[in-house]
Design a protein around this motif. Sequence first.
Motif, PDB file in Angstrom:
ATOM      1  N   UNK B  54      45.364  19.491  27.167  1.00  0.00           N
ATOM      2  CA  UNK B  54      45.577  18.056  27.330  1.00  0.00           C
ATOM      3  C   UNK B  54      46.614  17.568  26.337  1.00  0.00           C
ATOM      4  N   UNK B  57      50.146  18.186  27.430  1.00  0.00           N
ATOM      5  CA  UNK B  57      50.554  17.222  28.460  1.00  0.00           C
ATOM      6  C   UNK B  57      50.830  15.864  27.828  1.00  0.00           C
ATOM      7  N   UNK B  58      49.933  15.482  26.929  1.00  0.00           N
ATOM      8  CA  UNK B  58      50.095  14.179  26.272  1.00  0.00           C
ATOM      9  C   UNK B  58      51.417  14.116  25.522  1.00  0.00           C
ATOM     10  N   UNK B  61      54.389  14.024  27.778  1.00  0.00           N
ATOM     11  CA  UNK B  61      54.506  12.731  28.441  1.00  0.00           C
ATOM     12  C   UNK B  61      55.005  11.666  27.480  1.00  0.00           C
ATOM     13  N   UNK B 113      57.130  12.611  39.962  1.00  0.00           N
ATOM     14  CA  UNK B 113      56.686  13.834  40.637  1.00  0.00           C
ATOM     15  C   UNK B 113      56.593  14.991  39.645  1.00  0.00           C
ATOM     16  N   UNK B 115      55.975  14.666  36.473  1.00  0.00           N
ATOM     17  CA  UNK B 115      54.770  14.393  35.687  1.00  0.00           C
ATOM     18  C   UNK B 115      53.517  14.745  36.484  1.00  0.00           C
ATOM     19  N   UNK B 116      53.563  14.456  37.773  1.00  0.00           N
ATOM     20  CA  UNK B 116      52.411  14.781  38.618  1.00  0.00           C
ATOM     21  C   UNK B 116      52.169  16.291  38.637  1.00  0.00           C
ATOM     22  N   UNK B 119      50.579  17.235  35.539  1.00  0.00           N
ATOM     23  CA  UNK B 119      49.232  16.677  35.533  1.00  0.00           C
ATOM     24  C   UNK B 119      48.255  17.570  36.276  1.00  0.00           C
ATOM     25  N   UNK B 123      45.187  19.391  34.658  1.00  0.00           N
ATOM     26  CA  UNK B 123      43.896  18.938  35.157  1.00  0.00           C
ATOM     27  C   UNK B 123      43.057  20.103  35.660  1.00  0.00           C
TER      28      UNK B 123
END
Lengths: 582, 363
Positions: B54, B57-58, B61, B113, B115-116, B119, B123
């Motif tokens: 996580x 990703x954080x 981002x 997209x 970022x998706x 994610x 996830x």
Amino acid sequence: MTLLQHRPPAGASEHPEHVEHHDEPTFVVKWLTSTDHKVIGINYMVTALVMFYLSGFMALLLRVQLSSPSGIGMSLQTYNELFTMHGSLMLYLFAGPFAFGGLANYIVPMQVGAPDMAFPRLNAFSYWLYLTGSITMLLGFLTSTGAAAFGWVAYAPLSTSAYSPGPGADLWIISLFLTGFSAVFTGVNLVATIFYLRAPGMTMWRLPIFTWNMLVTALLILIAFPVLTAAMVFLWTDRHLGTHIYSVAGGGVPVLYQNLFWFFGHPEVYILALPYFGVATEIIPVFSRKPVFGYKGLVFATISIAALSTGVWAHHMFTTGTVLLPFFSLLSLLIAVPTGVKFFNWIGTMWRGQISFKTPMLFCVGFLLAFLMGGLTGVMLASPPIDFATHDTYFVVAHFHQVLFGTTVFAGFAGLYFWYPKMFGRMLHDGLGKAHFWTMFVGFWLTYLPQYVLGLHGMPRRVATYPPGLGWASLNMASTVGAFMIGLSFLIMLVNLWVSWRNPVPAGDNPWDGHGLEWFASSPPVHHNFEKLPPIRSERPTWDYNHPDARTIAHGHGAADRELVGAGARGASGTGDSTTDA
Amino acid sequence: MPQGRSQAHDVAHRTRRRRRLAAVGAASLPLLLGGCQLPTFYGYRGQTSQAHDEFLLYAGTVIAAIVVGVITGGLILWSVVRYRRRSDAMPRQFQYHIPLEIFYTAVPIVIVLVLFGFTVFTENKVDNVSPTPAVAVKVTAFQWGWRFDYTNQRVFVQGVRTDNPDPVGLNGSTCTASAPTPNDCLGPGLVLPVGQTVRITLVSNDVVHGFYVPQFNFSRYALPGVTNRFDFNVARPGIYRAQCTQLCGLYHAQMFFHVVALPPAQFDAWVTGSQPQPDQGTVAQPAVGTGGTSGAPASATLPTGATGAAASPSSAAGGASSGGAPTGPAGTAPTASSPARTTPPAGSAGAARTTPSTASTAP
Ligand code: HEM
Ligand SMILES: [Cu+2]
Ligand SMILES: [Cu+2]
């Protein structure tokens, strides 16, 4: 629709005798009985501002309690009541009604060139429902068990009778019935007004962006509020009639409440935001002396925000473990796209303009910066793993305040400063307005930036106390100081209002060199708004009328657009006949 | 007006520069995601493998958000400074620029997209549940405390609010002695082994609660009627503060717990031998100071939970058969004094923990 007949034909300035002579009641009776959209609009705004100040006062109490780990000894119960009422007042009784009951009520009929709203009595009824609903919610404080204390979202089962007995909660629920119906009626009224009462020449593609946004907002209201009302009916029957819709024991499903609530709640976020986007989109062009950049793209962006917003509710429920994460994450991320488009519309509007920083424009710049950061952290929260780490912490509190404060307060008060001269025929003091802005601007960032850090360090929201020794106290103290700067800034605004009341400086009909039809009317406008209308050939008829040589050039690029002013407009922008008159 | 042409050119030029910048930002994202030496941006690097995923990703981002924010904010501030009114000259009244509009619509689509993609990738790792967890803990949230049942070892820990019923710490020390600050030890302790897959099964007895361990970068609702499952692989021994994050009534602010991550050997010792295993409910403690000083209508003598008690053999594995009676005193203590409720939810501990669906809100 008899009202339509009162409206003089466009450009009919030769008929001044058309002015009506009503036996206007005065002051109190007038405010109580009027069906004039302008009076009702002002009623709404005044009531909403009272709610705003009350709620802001509660926020300051909360911040005082949070300024140190154990606070000033406020009881947990009081704290829970105060943040519940602060959030509820801000969202249900200030932000929404101020926009669609206040500003829109006043401005939309004027922008479309109508004499009033489509259903004036329904309009008055909306206001009375709203006022009663507001009082109902506040009455909770007078009950022996206190006001509602389950947060502005009132999750079941915490909000059921087993865990929140007492009339405070019931008053809260009933208040949402009343204000919910009020919002729906206003929504109906706005849609009907925009569809049916537009002046000749005011085509849909010539509607000012504020009116466009209010149309989309009104449609969202019609989609979202009935669901809230339904959720509240279920909650009420669970509490009083022994249904078990939200209780596991009776075979019900508590998480259903969250789904229903957020199916309302997320569109509600845009119901609160879109009108204020519209306000900013009215103000920025006027003070940049340019047409809004990318008008049609902006309208499409607004419509797609509204469409997407009905499919993202579960991003508030990522941590329930009951929703399909990728779907809601993707839609939530995509909603950032039209929102981003709006930013470039605003920037493009300022680009190569001649920007004058009168108070309304300053507030709009504040809005852009606040909403930029709130929006970016919102994109982060749309990613479930990041939401897992920050959900229900101060990170979220900081995020939604940046968004909500940015829109409803920065842009909302920009609108107040902008249209106040129209509504009352007198100016607000620009220096005091700027003092208001700068105090608030500094206070705003000081309040909310530390909260991001607190959230990332794990401070949960809705807590009255927190353990010492974790390094949270100084950040919280900074936040409290910032909050008091915001409080101070609103005292400055009161002074400003008072000054303008005691020493009126006449505004004239068009103090800002405005664009929309509202600036063509007198300040304040006469009973049915217009004695005459200019020809309407674009989304800024008043500007076209005053600046016949400065019509919109449709395309800002390419080789042939410079000398042939207006020729390129044909086709692309809907201002096809802009060269044919005046 | 040749001026206009050069201006338009200028815009296009800047746009290209922006595009290049964005491309650099996007390209460096996966690179950065590989490394561990990213700045933390005030977040936690994470004490579980899931939390570390996580964090990557954080941080990625945040970097992307800073790039976008600086560009957009820069454009806003540039316009504000550069185009402030200097004369009464009429600006050019342009309204559309289709290529630019397509550009500023397309670029955000690409960004989200990408970022998706990251994610979903993260996830899936964070939410992945192993078929063979080494340790299973059933976590039951109730107003206002936690109960941790080690379903295979027939041990449970239960405590309410700020009290610390099982003050186990690191290396045989007490919690407060080995935690970074004493306040990291508030509430009952969820003792976990390091380096093994721990399965948490999360339920609620009454209202919605939030199970949140900041340094695990993770929270999940304890929802009545829903059973949530997730895994932790704790990376390092330590004591990690934790707290309920979802408003759950009067004492929400005090619904603490903490995680004690022990090396496997110490964990095994704790979970088997070293714990006293009295009958449930024999250890009830007097109130903790904070309860009374909060000024809430509750009495100052809120009884608090059981300490390090283990289920008796017959109430094995979650106490399916016999939980109710023996856990009565400990279990009902927190609810008996709950001030804002007419009807305490039935039996907060024992019976409730296996059948949460029947436990709550029976008026
Ligand atoms: C005067 C500036 C403001 C200050 C100092 C302020 C402060 C606060 C504080 C301290 C809380 C409680 C946080 C917690 O304990 O979790 C809160 C919650 C909240 N605020 Fe504000 N606020 C302000 C303006 C606004 C505005 C303008 C809005 C919306 C239009 C707003 C909407 C909310 C909402 C929705 C909540 C959440 C309530 C809940 O948790 O149920 N606030 N605010
Ligand atoms: Cu939302
Ligand atoms: Cu809680």
